[in-house]
Design a protein around this motif. Sequence first.
Motif, PDB file in Angstrom:
ATOM      1  N   UNK A  54       0.670  -1.200   0.046  1.00  0.00           N
ATOM      2  CA  UNK A  54       0.047   0.135  -0.212  1.00  0.00           C
ATOM      3  C   UNK A  54       0.976   1.207   0.155  1.00  0.00           C
ATOM      4  N   UNK A  55       0.307   2.328  -0.523  1.00  0.00           N
ATOM      5  CA  UNK A  55       0.628   3.520  -0.334  1.00  0.00           C
ATOM      6  C   UNK A  55       0.048   4.394   0.569  1.00  0.00           C
ATOM      7  N   UNK A  56       0.563   5.072   1.422  1.00  0.00           N
ATOM      8  CA  UNK A  56      -0.316   6.206   2.188  1.00  0.00           C
ATOM      9  C   UNK A  56      -0.006   7.525   1.691  1.00  0.00           C
ATOM     10  N   UNK A  62      -4.984   8.488   3.845  1.00  0.00           N
ATOM     11  CA  UNK A  62      -5.429   7.601   3.348  1.00  0.00           C
ATOM     12  C   UNK A  62      -4.612   6.601   2.782  1.00  0.00           C
ATOM     13  N   UNK A  63      -4.707   5.046   3.114  1.00  0.00           N
ATOM     14  CA  UNK A  63      -3.992   4.136   2.634  1.00  0.00           C
ATOM     15  C   UNK A  63      -4.716   3.631   1.408  1.00  0.00           C
ATOM     16  N   UNK A  64      -3.847   3.508   0.095  1.00  0.00           N
ATOM     17  CA  UNK A  64      -4.119   3.114  -1.123  1.00  0.00           C
ATOM     18  C   UNK A  64      -3.475   1.971  -1.310  1.00  0.00           C
ATOM     19  N   UNK A  74      -8.393  11.774  -2.259  1.00  0.00           N
ATOM     20  CA  UNK A  74      -8.123  13.400  -2.607  1.00  0.00           C
ATOM     21  C   UNK A  74      -7.410  13.270  -3.896  1.00  0.00           C
ATOM     22  N   UNK A  75      -6.969  12.425  -4.702  1.00  0.00           N
ATOM     23  CA  UNK A  75      -6.563  12.608  -6.201  1.00  0.00           C
ATOM     24  C   UNK A  75      -5.325  12.811  -6.423  1.00  0.00           C
ATOM     25  N   UNK A  76      -4.563  12.873  -5.071  1.00  0.00           N
ATOM     26  CA  UNK A  76      -3.068  13.312  -5.064  1.00  0.00           C
ATOM     27  C   UNK A  76      -1.995  12.284  -5.998  1.00  0.00           C
ATOM     28  N   UNK A  77      -1.249  12.488  -6.773  1.00  0.00           N
ATOM     29  CA  UNK A  77      -0.376  11.746  -7.418  1.00  0.00           C
ATOM     30  C   UNK A  77       0.417  11.049  -6.428  1.00  0.00           C
ATOM     31  N   UNK A  78       0.400   9.660  -6.359  1.00  0.00           N
ATOM     32  CA  UNK A  78       1.339   9.147  -5.727  1.00  0.00           C
ATOM     33  C   UNK A  78       2.516   8.326  -6.189  1.00  0.00           C
ATOM     34  N   UNK A  79       3.776   8.552  -5.577  1.00  0.00           N
ATOM     35  CA  UNK A  79       4.892   8.084  -6.162  1.00  0.00           C
ATOM     36  C   UNK A  79       5.012   6.777  -5.740  1.00  0.00           C
ATOM     37  N   UNK A  80       5.217   5.869  -6.833  1.00  0.00           N
ATOM     38  CA  UNK A  80       5.448   4.373  -6.830  1.00  0.00           C
ATOM     39  C   UNK A  80       6.979   4.257  -6.182  1.00  0.00           C
ATOM     40  N   UNK A  81       7.329   3.040  -5.213  1.00  0.00           N
ATOM     41  CA  UNK A  81       8.495   2.987  -4.819  1.00  0.00           C
ATOM     42  C   UNK A  81       9.153   2.047  -5.868  1.00  0.00           C
TER      43      UNK A  81
END
Length: 81
Positions: A54-56, A62-64, A74-81
């Motif tokens: 997951x990505x917080x 919020x955990x995605x 909230x639609x924020x771009x999440x950076x993948x690891x």
Amino acid sequence: MYKKREGGKYHLAANPFTVIFLGSKCKAMMDEFVNNMESNASDRVHKEFENRFSIKCPICKVVNLADSKYCNACGTVLSSK
Ligand SMILES: [Zn+2]
């Protein structure tokens, strides 16, 4: 006492108590195992799980899911690891 029915099949049916006993004992062992796991390593496992799967969201926390491109909340771009 019981009447013998259906030949060999009855032999299997004659052991439901053994099956239930083993089943409940197995369940108790599993419960104990799970409880130990949770009490001993709950935090570590939980954090590990969050890191891997997951990505917080840095904005709303919020955990995605790990492969999410955007935060579900909230639609924020999440950076993948
Ligand atoms: Zn968010």
